[in-house]
Design an enzyme around this catalytic site. Structure first.
Site, mmCIF file in Angstrom:
data_model
loop_
_atom_site.group_PDB
_atom_site.id
_atom_site.type_symbol
_atom_site.label_atom_id
_atom_site.label_comp_id
_atom_site.label_asym_id
_atom_site.label_seq_id
_atom_site.Cartn_x
_atom_site.Cartn_y
_atom_site.Cartn_z
ATOM 1 N N THR A 1 -4.115 1.588 5.183
ATOM 2 C CA THR A 1 -5.411 2.256 5.235
ATOM 3 C C THR A 1 -6.262 1.652 6.334
ATOM 4 O O THR A 1 -5.791 0.848 7.144
ATOM 5 C CB THR A 1 -6.082 2.244 3.834
ATOM 6 N N SER B 1 -5.701 2.813 -5.097
ATOM 7 C CA SER B 1 -4.237 2.924 -5.074
ATOM 8 C C SER B 1 -3.545 1.948 -6.025
ATOM 9 O O SER B 1 -2.608 2.353 -6.729
ATOM 10 C CB SER B 1 -3.704 2.738 -3.648
ATOM 11 N N ASP C 1 -1.079 11.861 4.209
ATOM 12 C CA ASP C 1 -2.477 12.278 3.995
ATOM 13 C C ASP C 1 -2.626 13.798 4.118
ATOM 14 O O ASP C 1 -3.168 14.451 3.220
ATOM 15 C CB ASP C 1 -3.397 11.594 5.005
ATOM 16 N N LYS D 1 -4.182 2.338 10.378
ATOM 17 C CA LYS D 1 -3.268 3.489 10.347
ATOM 18 C C LYS D 1 -2.651 3.802 11.707
ATOM 19 O O LYS D 1 -1.564 4.362 11.768
ATOM 20 C CB LYS D 1 -3.994 4.731 9.822
ATOM 21 N N ALA E 1 -13.904 15.089 12.688
ATOM 22 C CA ALA E 1 -12.746 15.072 13.599
ATOM 23 C C ALA E 1 -12.130 13.675 13.677
ATOM 24 O O ALA E 1 -11.518 13.313 14.674
ATOM 25 C CB ALA E 1 -13.166 15.550 14.989
ATOM 26 N N GLY E 2 -12.294 12.874 12.611
ATOM 27 C CA GLY E 2 -11.706 11.534 12.578
ATOM 28 C C GLY E 2 -10.266 11.582 12.078
ATOM 29 O O GLY E 2 -9.605 12.628 12.125
ATOM 30 N N GLY E 3 -9.799 10.442 11.597
ATOM 31 C CA GLY E 3 -8.405 10.338 11.169
ATOM 32 C C GLY E 3 -8.057 11.311 10.057
ATOM 33 O O GLY E 3 -6.989 11.934 10.068
HETATM 34 P P1 ATR Z 1 -11.568 8.862 8.760
HETATM 35 O O1 ATR Z 1 -10.258 8.225 9.136
HETATM 36 O O2 ATR Z 1 -11.932 8.620 7.318
HETATM 37 O O3 ATR Z 1 -11.644 10.295 9.134
HETATM 38 P P2 ATR Z 1 -13.176 8.148 11.048
HETATM 39 O O4 ATR Z 1 -12.018 8.300 11.960
HETATM 40 O O5 ATR Z 1 -14.118 7.001 11.253
HETATM 41 O O6 ATR Z 1 -12.704 8.033 9.540
HETATM 42 O O7 ATR Z 1 -14.004 9.533 11.069
HETATM 43 C C1 ATR Z 1 -15.178 9.703 10.329
HETATM 44 C C2 ATR Z 1 -15.671 11.148 10.496
HETATM 45 O O8 ATR Z 1 -16.880 11.301 9.758
HETATM 46 C C3 ATR Z 1 -16.030 11.506 11.933
HETATM 47 O O9 ATR Z 1 -15.824 12.886 12.109
HETATM 48 C C4 ATR Z 1 -17.514 11.151 11.972
HETATM 49 O O10 ATR Z 1 -18.233 11.803 13.003
HETATM 50 P P3 ATR Z 1 -18.342 11.126 14.477
HETATM 51 O O11 ATR Z 1 -17.020 11.373 15.136
HETATM 52 O O12 ATR Z 1 -19.450 11.860 15.116
HETATM 53 O O13 ATR Z 1 -18.621 9.674 14.233
HETATM 54 C C5 ATR Z 1 -17.949 11.672 10.635
HETATM 55 N N1 ATR Z 1 -19.192 11.116 10.138
HETATM 56 C C6 ATR Z 1 -19.394 9.895 9.609
HETATM 57 N N2 ATR Z 1 -20.678 9.740 9.231
HETATM 58 C C7 ATR Z 1 -21.311 10.920 9.539
HETATM 59 C C8 ATR Z 1 -22.658 11.412 9.397
HETATM 60 N N3 ATR Z 1 -23.612 10.646 8.856
HETATM 61 N N4 ATR Z 1 -22.917 12.669 9.796
HETATM 62 C C9 ATR Z 1 -21.960 13.451 10.342
HETATM 63 N N5 ATR Z 1 -20.681 13.041 10.504
HETATM 64 C C10 ATR Z 1 -20.357 11.794 10.114
#
Ligand code: ATR
Length: 283
Positions: A62, A17, A102, A66, A128-130
């Site tokens: 970030t 950024s 975002d 957030k 399903a994360g942020g």
């Molecule tokens: P962000 O805000 O970038 O979305 P986050 O909230 O930590 O970050 O979410 C990360 C996402 O990547 C989640 O969906 C995570 O899956 P889990 O909820 O099961 O942790 C997924 N993720 C990260 N590493 C992964 C991996 N090696 N295989 C599959 N999914 C992964």
């Protein structure tokens, strides 16, 4: 007076950024300095308070702040409230408002970089994360017909689907139970960090793009490397693709427009981000 902005996170050393926002301010002739504001969680409240100074135009937020930042602000844009996450703060007359660009940035990338209109289309979100939350809510608001969510940890997919259903009863939102064989989607979006440099999953595909229908757009939020293993495999399989860099740039462009009220110089931002990415490539 030189205006100040910055990115608030922990860590922020590798953020792109500063490179592309500074380039945008310079190209627009605005006297502003965009800084890295590394902020451990214990220092977040003080950092947000410091944004009330008259020379501060705003900030980006970030990982990991957030969500934690919400109660520290004076006003929240309704979409940021819906998502429950803020990535952009605008300071005006000592008052701070929180925004989420975002998901809207992803939508603009879909439309402007992939010529893909989301209304009436069927999406599968992998993750399903942020990031998935922002994208899911933005797609639902834009009139997507179907939003399915798969996640490694199924409880998080269930939570996102139930939040989407509550907010957007007209959209069909469902948990996707398998990535082994999946059909019936117009776009599949990787919302995980799988494939990202430095994540420990370099070279790994979050799913096999050949399991999609031939017209299906394959989108990746990962932008480092710009051409991820998923995008390479999708291109090899003849699928249309959208990389993560346009989403990064457009979330920044929307933030720039909120801070300045001026159109963002998007091409300048792309060029600056690509130069910074090249400079950061590991030997
Ligand atoms: P962000 O805000 O970038 O979305 P986050 O909230 O930590 O970050 O979410 C990360 C996402 O990547 C989640 O969906 C995570 O899956 P889990 O909820 O099961 O942790 C997924 N993720 C990260 N590493 C992964 C991996 N090696 N295989 C599959 N999914 C992964």
């Amino acid at each position: 007076m030189t205006l100040r902005l910055g990115i608030i996170g922990h860590p922020v050393a590798h953020s792109l950024s500063p490179a592309f926002q500074q380039a945008a301010f310079d190209a627009s002739g605005i006297d502003a300095r965009y800084e890295r504001w590394d902020t451990p969680p214990a220092a977040l409240a003080d950092r947000i308070r410091s944004l009330r100074a008259p020379d501060v135009l705003g900030a980006n937020v970030t990982i990991p702040h957030k969500e934690a930042v919400l109660p520290l602000l004076d006003e929240l844009d309704p979409f940021a409230r819906l998502v429950g996450a803020v990535n952009t703060i605008v300071g005006r007359d000592g008052r701070l408002s929180g925004w989420n660009t975002d998901g809207p940035g992803f939508l603009r990338a879909l439309r402007d970089s992939a010529a893909f209109e989301p209304a009436g289309r069927r999406f599968l979100l992998v993750g399903a994360g942020g990031a998935a939350r922002g994208i899911g809510f933005a797609l639902a608001r834009a009139g997507a017909a179907v939003i399915a969510v798969w996640n490694r940890t199924p409880e998080r997919a269930e939570a996102l689907v139930s939040d989407l259903r509550r907010a957007f009863p007209a959209a069909t939102c469902e948990v996707q139970s398998s990535l082994a064989r999946f059909r019936g989607f117009d776009a599949v979006v990787n919302c995980t960090s799988v494939g990202m440099e430095g994540s420990g999953t370099e070279g790994v595909l979050p799913f096999d793009p050949e399991e999609t229908e031939s017209h299906c757009l394959i989108a990746d939020i990962v932008y480092k490397p710009e051409l991820t293993p998923l995008l390479r495999a999708a291109e090899a399989a003849g699928r249309p693709v959208l990389g993560g860099l346009p989403m990064l740039i457009y979330q920044g462009a929307l933030a720039f427009e909120l801070w300045t009220g001026k159109p963002a110089p998007v091409e300048v931002m792309f060029a600056a981000a690509r130069a910074a990415l090249r400079a950061s490539v590991r030997p």
